[in-house]
Each structure stands twice: as structure tokens, then as C-alpha cells.
Design a protein around this motif. Structure first.
Motif, mmCIF file in Angstrom:
data_model
loop_
_atom_site.group_PDB
_atom_site.id
_atom_site.type_symbol
_atom_site.label_atom_id
_atom_site.label_comp_id
_atom_site.label_asym_id
_atom_site.label_seq_id
_atom_site.Cartn_x
_atom_site.Cartn_y
_atom_site.Cartn_z
ATOM 1 N N VAL A 245 0.843 -1.193 0.000
ATOM 2 C CA VAL A 245 0.000 0.000 0.000
ATOM 3 C C VAL A 245 0.882 1.247 0.000
ATOM 4 O O VAL A 245 1.774 1.393 0.841
ATOM 5 C CB VAL A 245 -0.926 0.033 1.232
ATOM 6 C CG1 VAL A 245 -1.803 1.282 1.205
ATOM 7 C CG2 VAL A 245 -1.780 -1.223 1.297
ATOM 8 N N GLN A 246 0.625 2.139 -0.930
ATOM 9 C CA GLN A 246 1.360 3.397 -1.048
ATOM 10 C C GLN A 246 0.569 4.514 -0.387
ATOM 11 O O GLN A 246 -0.535 4.828 -0.812
ATOM 12 C CB GLN A 246 1.596 3.728 -2.525
ATOM 13 C CG GLN A 246 2.293 5.041 -2.782
ATOM 14 C CD GLN A 246 3.762 5.007 -2.427
ATOM 15 O OE1 GLN A 246 4.425 3.978 -2.594
ATOM 16 N NE2 GLN A 246 4.282 6.120 -1.922
ATOM 17 N N ILE A 247 1.106 5.106 0.687
ATOM 18 C CA ILE A 247 0.452 6.278 1.283
ATOM 19 C C ILE A 247 1.298 7.536 1.107
ATOM 20 O O ILE A 247 0.779 8.642 1.174
ATOM 21 C CB ILE A 247 0.118 6.083 2.781
ATOM 22 C CG1 ILE A 247 1.389 5.929 3.622
ATOM 23 C CG2 ILE A 247 -0.839 4.916 2.968
ATOM 24 C CD1 ILE A 247 1.122 5.982 5.125
ATOM 25 N N GLY B 47 2.951 10.612 -0.461
ATOM 26 C CA GLY B 47 2.576 11.428 -1.590
ATOM 27 C C GLY B 47 1.079 11.493 -1.839
ATOM 28 O O GLY B 47 0.633 12.127 -2.786
ATOM 29 N N LYS B 48 0.301 10.837 -0.968
ATOM 30 C CA LYS B 48 -1.151 10.836 -1.132
ATOM 31 C C LYS B 48 -1.809 11.671 -0.049
ATOM 32 O O LYS B 48 -1.196 12.078 0.925
ATOM 33 C CB LYS B 48 -1.681 9.408 -1.107
ATOM 34 C CG LYS B 48 -1.103 8.548 -2.221
ATOM 35 C CD LYS B 48 -2.066 7.505 -2.673
ATOM 36 C CE LYS B 48 -1.517 6.744 -3.872
ATOM 37 N NZ LYS B 48 -2.225 5.473 -4.064
ATOM 38 N N ASN B 49 -3.114 11.903 -0.228
ATOM 39 C CA ASN B 49 -3.856 12.749 0.693
ATOM 40 C C ASN B 49 -4.148 12.015 1.999
ATOM 41 O O ASN B 49 -4.991 11.113 2.034
ATOM 42 C CB ASN B 49 -5.173 13.193 0.038
ATOM 43 C CG ASN B 49 -6.035 14.024 0.968
ATOM 44 O OD1 ASN B 49 -5.516 14.736 1.821
ATOM 45 N ND2 ASN B 49 -7.339 13.945 0.787
ATOM 46 N N ILE B 50 -3.448 12.374 3.055
ATOM 47 C CA ILE B 50 -3.709 11.820 4.384
ATOM 48 C C ILE B 50 -3.299 12.872 5.414
ATOM 49 O O ILE B 50 -2.180 13.376 5.382
ATOM 50 C CB ILE B 50 -2.974 10.480 4.616
ATOM 51 C CG1 ILE B 50 -3.328 9.902 5.987
ATOM 52 C CG2 ILE B 50 -1.474 10.607 4.402
ATOM 53 C CD1 ILE B 50 -2.892 8.464 6.173
ATOM 54 N N HIS B 51 -4.203 13.220 6.296
ATOM 55 C CA HIS B 51 -3.905 14.256 7.285
ATOM 56 C C HIS B 51 -3.746 13.648 8.670
ATOM 57 O O HIS B 51 -4.102 12.491 8.915
ATOM 58 C CB HIS B 51 -4.989 15.339 7.298
ATOM 59 C CG HIS B 51 -6.346 14.851 7.720
ATOM 60 N ND1 HIS B 51 -6.672 14.566 9.022
ATOM 61 C CD2 HIS B 51 -7.461 14.608 7.000
ATOM 62 C CE1 HIS B 51 -7.929 14.169 9.102
ATOM 63 N NE2 HIS B 51 -8.428 14.171 7.880
ATOM 64 N N GLU C 177 3.365 11.810 6.036
ATOM 65 C CA GLU C 177 2.299 10.872 5.706
ATOM 66 C C GLU C 177 2.310 9.671 6.646
ATOM 67 O O GLU C 177 1.259 9.230 7.122
ATOM 68 C CB GLU C 177 2.434 10.381 4.254
ATOM 69 C CG GLU C 177 2.242 11.466 3.210
ATOM 70 C CD GLU C 177 3.554 12.049 2.731
ATOM 71 O OE1 GLU C 177 3.640 12.418 1.542
ATOM 72 O OE2 GLU C 177 4.504 12.144 3.544
ATOM 73 N N MET C 178 3.490 9.140 6.919
ATOM 74 C CA MET C 178 3.579 7.996 7.825
ATOM 75 C C MET C 178 3.174 8.387 9.239
ATOM 76 O O MET C 178 2.469 7.643 9.933
ATOM 77 C CB MET C 178 5.003 7.421 7.812
ATOM 78 C CG MET C 178 5.192 6.229 8.748
ATOM 79 S SD MET C 178 4.060 4.842 8.446
ATOM 80 C CE MET C 178 4.705 4.217 6.886
#
Length: 203
Positions: free
Chosen positions: A37-39, A41-45, A95-96
Motif C-alpha cells: 500500500v502506497q500512502i 505522496g497521497k492525501n492523508i492528514h 504521511e507515515m
């Protein structure tokens, strides 16, 4: 059995991915279901400390417009979780960190959902700071009553440019051993029966 590897690097095909895939390879060979699963660079706050997860107890974060809930659903169904991050100023990527904070709180709010699962951290680094990144991810595992496998060294690989860690033979051997250890530990955990979860306020 199932393992989910989560990449917190914005470089979706960079060194962190190579290390995670090296961990997954022996697990796939042993018959595990593997998911990447790639998180990064993606939208996650980050967590907003609203504590709605403690009120609703539906195994979800109330803020559902980013990728957190769909990723956390995969974690809930997994027997093992491998988190991977590059080194950003001696720590994990934003992101992490966002994922970890929300995953930890939602899991606790719903009866310690991560307890008894296997957790492993993998770090890509240019030169220094990787040990702190490694510790940051392990802190989530430990406070969540997860089980951590060992390997031949701390789980880190060295290289700056994408693909550079492929030349770090020691790191790749360590990742292979980590995957092998997760497989062995998974069998042991499965045969041990339900984990004796201790929820808040007990003891």
C-alpha cells in the motif's frame, strides 16, 4: 496468513519500496497473502484529537475523505504489518506519522485492534538518522501490544538516489531474514491462540 506493507515515501518507486518488497518476497514464497500500500505522496492528514472514534467505535476515523480508512481496513485484516519510511530530518515522513497517529488511536478506541499482530519497521536512509525513524515506527507497535520480530541488524538500507539500496547487500540480506522471521513468528502466534488483550483502565 496476510501481511500488509505500507510505504510512507513520496517516491513510490524509490528505496523504501525496494526494501519493503525484499521483506515481502520470502513471505510470498511461504504462502502468505501479501499486499503493498502506497500512502506517501497521497492525501492523508494527521489526527485532530476529536475522539469521535472513542464515541462511535466503528473501527474508522470520522474524517473519511482521505486514504486513512481504506488503508486501516487492510491493517485490521492482516496478521502482520510492515511500515516503511525514508528518513526525513531523522524521522518518518509526514504521511507515515499521520497514518500512525490515527491508526494507534482508532485501534485503542476499538478494543486494541492491533494487539497480537506482528509489526516490523523498515527505513531507507542516505547516511544518518535512521535509528530514530526505526524507533518512531516501533513505538506504535509497542504501545499497541504488537509482537516485533528481530533480524540480523536494524532494518535499514543505505542510498539516496532511487534504486541505490539495491547495492546494499547487507540490507537486502537483513530484509530477507526479516521476512523469514515474520513467517516463523506468524506460525508461532497463530498456534498460540488469542492474544491476552489488556484494554485501558484494566490491570
Amino acid at each position: 496468513m496476510k501481511v500488509v506493507a505500507i510505504n510512507g515515501s513520496p517516491r513510490k518507486d524509490g528505496n523504501t519500496r525496494l526494501l519493503l518488497e525484499a521483506v515481502l518476497a520470502p513471505l510470498a514464497a511461504a504462502g502468505w497473502e501479501t499486499e503493498y500500500v502506497q500512502i506517501g505522496g497521497k492525501n492523508i492528514h494527521g489526527c485532530r484529537a476529536c475522539f469521535k472514534c472513542w464515541e462511535q467505535k466503528d473501527k474508522r476515523c470520522v474524517f473519511g475523505k482521505d486514504i486513512f480508512n481504506e488503508t486501516f481496513e487492510k491493517v485490521i485484516t492482516a496478521d502482520a504489518i510492515v511500515l516503511g519510511s525514508p528518513t526525513y530530518f531523522a524521522d518518518v515522513t509526514s504521511e507515515m506519522k499521520a497514518f500512525m497517529d490515527r491508526a494507534g488511536l482508532v485501534a485503542m478506541a476499538n478494543g486494541c485492534l492491533l494487539a497480537g499482530k506482528i509489526g516490523a519497521a523498515v527505513v531507507a536512509v542516505r547516511r544518518g538518522g535512521a535509528t530514530h525513524v526505526f524507533d518512531t515506527m516501533n513505538h506504535l507497535f509497542q504501545i499497541s501490544q504488537m509482537v516485533l520480530p528481530g533480524s540480523t541488524y536494524w532494518n535499514m538500507g543505505y542510498g539516496l538516489e532511487p534504486g541505490k539500496v539495491a547495492g546494499d547487500d547487507e540490507a537486502l540480506r537483513n530484509m530477507k531474514q526479516l521476512g523469514t522471521a515474520i513467517n516463523w513468528l506468524g506460525t508461532a502466534v497463530k498456534n498460540a491462540g488469542p492474544y491476552p488483550v489488556l484494554t485501558g483502565g484494566e490491570g
